[in-house]
Design an enzyme around this catalytic site. Structure first.
Site, PDB file in Angstrom:
ATOM      1  N   GLU A   1       0.387   4.140 -10.329  1.00  0.00           N
ATOM      2  CA  GLU A   1       1.246   5.339 -10.325  1.00  0.00           C
ATOM      3  C   GLU A   1       2.708   4.983 -10.619  1.00  0.00           C
ATOM      4  O   GLU A   1       3.588   5.145  -9.778  1.00  0.00           O
ATOM      5  CB  GLU A   1       1.134   6.079  -8.982  1.00  0.00           C
ATOM      6  CG  GLU A   1       1.400   5.195  -7.775  1.00  0.00           C
ATOM      7  CD  GLU A   1       1.284   5.931  -6.440  1.00  0.00           C
ATOM      8  OE1 GLU A   1       0.568   6.938  -6.368  1.00  0.00           O
ATOM      9  OE2 GLU A   1       1.923   5.462  -5.474  1.00  0.00           O
ATOM     10  N   PRO A   2       2.966   4.509 -11.844  1.00  0.00           N
ATOM     11  CA  PRO A   2       4.356   4.160 -12.167  1.00  0.00           C
ATOM     12  C   PRO A   2       5.227   5.396 -12.371  1.00  0.00           C
ATOM     13  O   PRO A   2       4.728   6.468 -12.722  1.00  0.00           O
ATOM     14  CB  PRO A   2       4.242   3.412 -13.503  1.00  0.00           C
ATOM     15  CG  PRO A   2       2.796   3.321 -13.818  1.00  0.00           C
ATOM     16  CD  PRO A   2       2.063   4.307 -12.978  1.00  0.00           C
ATOM     17  N   GLY A   3       6.503   5.201 -12.162  1.00  0.00           N
ATOM     18  CA  GLY A   3       7.488   6.215 -12.515  1.00  0.00           C
ATOM     19  C   GLY A   3       8.383   5.617 -13.592  1.00  0.00           C
ATOM     20  O   GLY A   3       8.338   5.981 -14.768  1.00  0.00           O
ATOM     21  N   ARG A   4       9.166   4.615 -13.161  1.00  0.00           N
ATOM     22  CA  ARG A   4      10.151   3.988 -14.052  1.00  0.00           C
ATOM     23  C   ARG A   4       9.544   3.530 -15.380  1.00  0.00           C
ATOM     24  O   ARG A   4      10.101   3.767 -16.449  1.00  0.00           O
ATOM     25  CB  ARG A   4      10.718   2.759 -13.320  1.00  0.00           C
ATOM     26  CG  ARG A   4      11.806   2.001 -14.049  1.00  0.00           C
ATOM     27  CD  ARG A   4      12.114   0.692 -13.298  1.00  0.00           C
ATOM     28  NE  ARG A   4      12.292   0.917 -11.887  1.00  0.00           N
ATOM     29  CZ  ARG A   4      13.428   1.304 -11.307  1.00  0.00           C
ATOM     30  NH1 ARG A   4      14.491   1.478 -12.050  1.00  0.00           N
ATOM     31  NH2 ARG A   4      13.491   1.485 -10.010  1.00  0.00           N
TER      32      ARG A   4
ATOM     33  N   TYR B   1      22.912   0.435  -6.591  1.00  0.00           N
ATOM     34  CA  TYR B   1      22.165  -0.839  -6.621  1.00  0.00           C
ATOM     35  C   TYR B   1      22.874  -1.922  -7.438  1.00  0.00           C
ATOM     36  O   TYR B   1      22.325  -3.009  -7.598  1.00  0.00           O
ATOM     37  CB  TYR B   1      20.796  -0.642  -7.283  1.00  0.00           C
ATOM     38  CG  TYR B   1      19.952   0.492  -6.754  1.00  0.00           C
ATOM     39  CD1 TYR B   1      19.551   0.546  -5.420  1.00  0.00           C
ATOM     40  CD2 TYR B   1      19.509   1.491  -7.616  1.00  0.00           C
ATOM     41  CE1 TYR B   1      18.743   1.574  -4.967  1.00  0.00           C
ATOM     42  CE2 TYR B   1      18.697   2.527  -7.161  1.00  0.00           C
ATOM     43  CZ  TYR B   1      18.327   2.559  -5.837  1.00  0.00           C
ATOM     44  OH  TYR B   1      17.528   3.579  -5.399  1.00  0.00           O
TER      45      TYR B   1
ATOM     46  N   CYS C   1      35.804  10.654  -7.139  1.00  0.00           N
ATOM     47  CA  CYS C   1      36.905  10.055  -6.384  1.00  0.00           C
ATOM     48  C   CYS C   1      36.435   8.904  -5.501  1.00  0.00           C
ATOM     49  O   CYS C   1      36.518   8.983  -4.262  1.00  0.00           O
ATOM     50  CB  CYS C   1      37.599  11.129  -5.566  1.00  0.00           C
ATOM     51  SG  CYS C   1      38.256  12.401  -6.629  1.00  0.00           S
ATOM     52  N   GLU C   2      35.857   7.898  -6.102  1.00  0.00           N
ATOM     53  CA  GLU C   2      35.480   6.667  -5.383  1.00  0.00           C
ATOM     54  C   GLU C   2      35.668   5.491  -6.338  1.00  0.00           C
ATOM     55  O   GLU C   2      35.273   5.583  -7.512  1.00  0.00           O
ATOM     56  CB  GLU C   2      34.005   6.714  -4.943  1.00  0.00           C
ATOM     57  CG  GLU C   2      33.731   7.821  -3.972  1.00  0.00           C
ATOM     58  CD  GLU C   2      32.535   7.548  -3.066  1.00  0.00           C
ATOM     59  OE1 GLU C   2      32.093   6.385  -2.987  1.00  0.00           O
ATOM     60  OE2 GLU C   2      32.087   8.514  -2.446  1.00  0.00           O
TER      61      GLU C   2
ATOM     62  N   ARG D   1      22.613   4.862 -10.051  1.00  0.00           N
ATOM     63  CA  ARG D   1      22.029   3.510  -9.966  1.00  0.00           C
ATOM     64  C   ARG D   1      23.079   2.382 -10.021  1.00  0.00           C
ATOM     65  O   ARG D   1      23.002   1.446  -9.220  1.00  0.00           O
ATOM     66  CB  ARG D   1      20.959   3.307 -11.045  1.00  0.00           C
ATOM     67  CG  ARG D   1      19.786   4.302 -10.939  1.00  0.00           C
ATOM     68  CD  ARG D   1      18.626   3.943 -11.863  1.00  0.00           C
ATOM     69  NE  ARG D   1      17.958   2.741 -11.393  1.00  0.00           N
ATOM     70  CZ  ARG D   1      18.056   1.585 -11.984  1.00  0.00           C
ATOM     71  NH1 ARG D   1      18.738   1.435 -13.093  1.00  0.00           N
ATOM     72  NH2 ARG D   1      17.441   0.525 -11.474  1.00  0.00           N
TER      73      ARG D   1
ATOM     74  N   TYR E   1      15.084   7.945 -12.434  1.00  0.00           N
ATOM     75  CA  TYR E   1      16.036   7.904 -11.316  1.00  0.00           C
ATOM     76  C   TYR E   1      17.467   8.166 -11.795  1.00  0.00           C
ATOM     77  O   TYR E   1      18.423   7.623 -11.273  1.00  0.00           O
ATOM     78  CB  TYR E   1      15.916   6.552 -10.564  1.00  0.00           C
ATOM     79  CG  TYR E   1      14.493   6.280 -10.141  1.00  0.00           C
ATOM     80  CD1 TYR E   1      13.896   7.049  -9.155  1.00  0.00           C
ATOM     81  CD2 TYR E   1      13.724   5.291 -10.762  1.00  0.00           C
ATOM     82  CE1 TYR E   1      12.566   6.850  -8.794  1.00  0.00           C
ATOM     83  CE2 TYR E   1      12.395   5.085 -10.404  1.00  0.00           C
ATOM     84  CZ  TYR E   1      11.830   5.869  -9.420  1.00  0.00           C
ATOM     85  OH  TYR E   1      10.522   5.676  -9.066  1.00  0.00           O
TER      86      TYR E   1
HETATM   87  C1  LIG Z   1       4.685   5.852  -3.383  1.00  0.00           C
HETATM   88  C2  LIG Z   1       5.374   5.505  -4.651  1.00  0.00           C
HETATM   89  N1  LIG Z   1       4.631   5.330  -5.745  1.00  0.00           N
HETATM   90  C3  LIG Z   1       5.195   5.044  -6.939  1.00  0.00           C
HETATM   91  C4  LIG Z   1       6.556   4.902  -7.064  1.00  0.00           C
HETATM   92  C5  LIG Z   1       7.125   4.608  -8.412  1.00  0.00           C
HETATM   93  O1  LIG Z   1       7.814   3.431  -8.486  1.00  0.00           O
HETATM   94  P1  LIG Z   1       8.344   2.942  -9.914  1.00  0.00           P
HETATM   95  O2  LIG Z   1       9.197   4.003 -10.442  1.00  0.00           O
HETATM   96  O3  LIG Z   1       9.066   1.686  -9.660  1.00  0.00           O
HETATM   97  O4  LIG Z   1       7.139   2.726 -10.783  1.00  0.00           O
HETATM   98  C6  LIG Z   1       7.364   5.036  -5.934  1.00  0.00           C
HETATM   99  C7  LIG Z   1       8.821   4.848  -6.032  1.00  0.00           C
HETATM  100  O5  LIG Z   1       9.568   4.846  -5.103  1.00  0.00           O
HETATM  101  C8  LIG Z   1       6.762   5.358  -4.696  1.00  0.00           C
HETATM  102  O6  LIG Z   1       7.487   5.546  -3.588  1.00  0.00           O
END
Ligand SMILES: Cc1ncc(COP(=O)(O)O)c(C=O)c1O
Length: 408
Positions: free
Chosen positions: A261-264, A304, A330-331, A300, A359
């Protein structure tokens, strides 16, 4: 060496036709990333979900729906949006953190499978819904990520049930007749070295072997992307060679699917934040290029220390100089880049901040009451037919909305 901007001529046209700040998303890049991961897993019975927290714009979500990818949702809001976009409840895994009773009842009423990461919450779920299917989030006791804040497993992490507590998970499931259909892990985000992920995967597959009724093992997200010019993209062939055999063997023995389940990985490289330079200030020690956006729009770098390549779209062949590219909040920490060599920046230039599809907007805020950026979609079949998918509100619209919501 700078990373090149994707489709610079399209970005320049978008800049000419729309004011900044504007996020731009390239459909082609998202599709390519889904295809890459699918190809790496083609010999493994597998399923992909999209961690929608990375970017939950409905247009982005629809693309995943069209591609047969499911959803990882972590709040009632995310679950509702996924259903509104058209995902079936069965295609959503609900992984709320510190889940309240109300959230539990809500997700159950919508038909999503709950992924529970605390023994006490598993027990509450069993009491409320005996005989249901459930997934348990484990902490495989090894974590990794691009920054300590996003390492989500290991001794320091609040997430998941420690894998050594598998017997308690099974006992709770027996007590309430819960059917443990899935095991889940997500060990962190932007994992720099797949070897750590591999350690966690081995722990998970061992745990899974002790649970005969599983229909899936979800290995989470976390796959990194190359933000810096010198970093190489994740070698998915190597990834598949290293993990594929073990995943295939487990799946073959037990008939369970492997989920990711990737996001990034899916969306980061699809996004560019276009900003305009309002101020160039040479203080002798430092030369600041101030832009019409800031940490509220892309947090980000401030949060980070993350690197995002910055390309001068309107003066690409200018003589490079060293700049701090700073935002309008303003930081002092509101800095997109420090000591960065960029072709000469002039007031009015348009800068493209790359790899901001994940993100970026989803972590954005209206801090300092600066309205959020507009968003533009670049379709794969005809990039020249880009279109606005979110209008930028004017300060007056934003304030009117604030006043409307205020009960005072
Ligand atoms: C439960 C869960 N699954 C998947 C992801 C996705 O992570 P990424 O975007 O690094 O693939 C996250 C990110 O915080 C998460 O909390």
């Amino acid at each position: 060496m700078q990373k090149p901007a994707p489709f610079p001529e399209i970005l320049a046209r978008i800049h000419r036709s729309a004011s900044t700040p504007t996020y731009v998303y390239f459909e082609r890049t998202i599709r390519k990333q889904v295809e890459r991961l699918r190809a790496a897993l083609d010999h493994v019975p597998s399923r992909l979900l999209y961690a929608m927290k990375a970017n939950s714009h409905p247009r982005v979500m629809k693309l995943f729906l069209e591609q047969g990818v499911g959803v990882d949702a972590v709040s009632p809001g995310e679950l509702l949006l996924a259903l509104r976009v058209g995902f079936s409840p069965e295609s959503v895994l609900f992984s709320a953190n510190n889940m309240t009773d109300a959230e539990m009842h809500f997700a159950q009423s919508q038909g999503a499978l709950l992924n529970i990461g605390e023994l006490s919450r598993l027990e509450a779920y069993g009491e409320a819904y005996p005989g249901s299917k459930v997934c348990a989030r484990l902490n495989p006791e090894v974590g990794a990520g691009h920054h300590a804040h996003v390492i989500t497993a290991g001794a320091d992490s609040k997430f998941g049930i420690p894998v050594r507590k598998m017997p308690e998970i099974q006992a709770t499931c027996r007590q309430y007749d819960l059917e443990l259909v899935g095991l889940h892990q997500h060990i962190g985000s932007g994992i720099p070295d797949p070897a750590t992920l591999w350690k966690a995967v081995s722990v998970m597959l061992d745990a899974a072997r002790a649970c005969p009724a599983l229909t899936f093992v979800n290995l989470g997200g976390g796959l990194g992307v190359p933000y810096e010019p010198e970093s190489a993209p994740l070698d998915l062939l190597d990834f598949s060679a290293q993990f594929g055999e073990a995943m295939q063997a487990y799946s073959g023995e037990h008939g369970a699917e492997i989920w990711f389940e990737p996001g990034r990985f899916f969306v980061a490289e699809s996004g560019v934040l276009l900003v305009t330079v309002t101020t160039v200030k040479d203080n002798g020690d430092r030369c600041f290029a101030g832009v019409d956006s800031g940490m509220g729009h892309l947090v980000r770098p401030a949060m980070y220390g993350s690197y995002h390549e910055i390309v001068n779209l309107t003066n690409p062949s200018g003589v490079p100089r060293i700049y701090d590219v700073v935002g309008n909040i303003c930081e002092t920490g509101d800095r997109f880049a420090r000591d960065r060599s960029i072709p000469e920046i002039r007031e009015g230039d348009c800068l493209a901040i790359l790899d901001t599809g994940a993100y970026g907007i989803s972590m954005a805020s209206e801090y300092n009451l600066r309205p959020l950026p507009a968003e533009v979609w670049v379709p794969e079949d005809n990039p020249a037919r880009f279109r606005t998918i979110t209008e930028r509100r004017s300060p007056a619209q934003m304030v009117a909305e604030l006043m409307r919501r205020s009960l005072d």
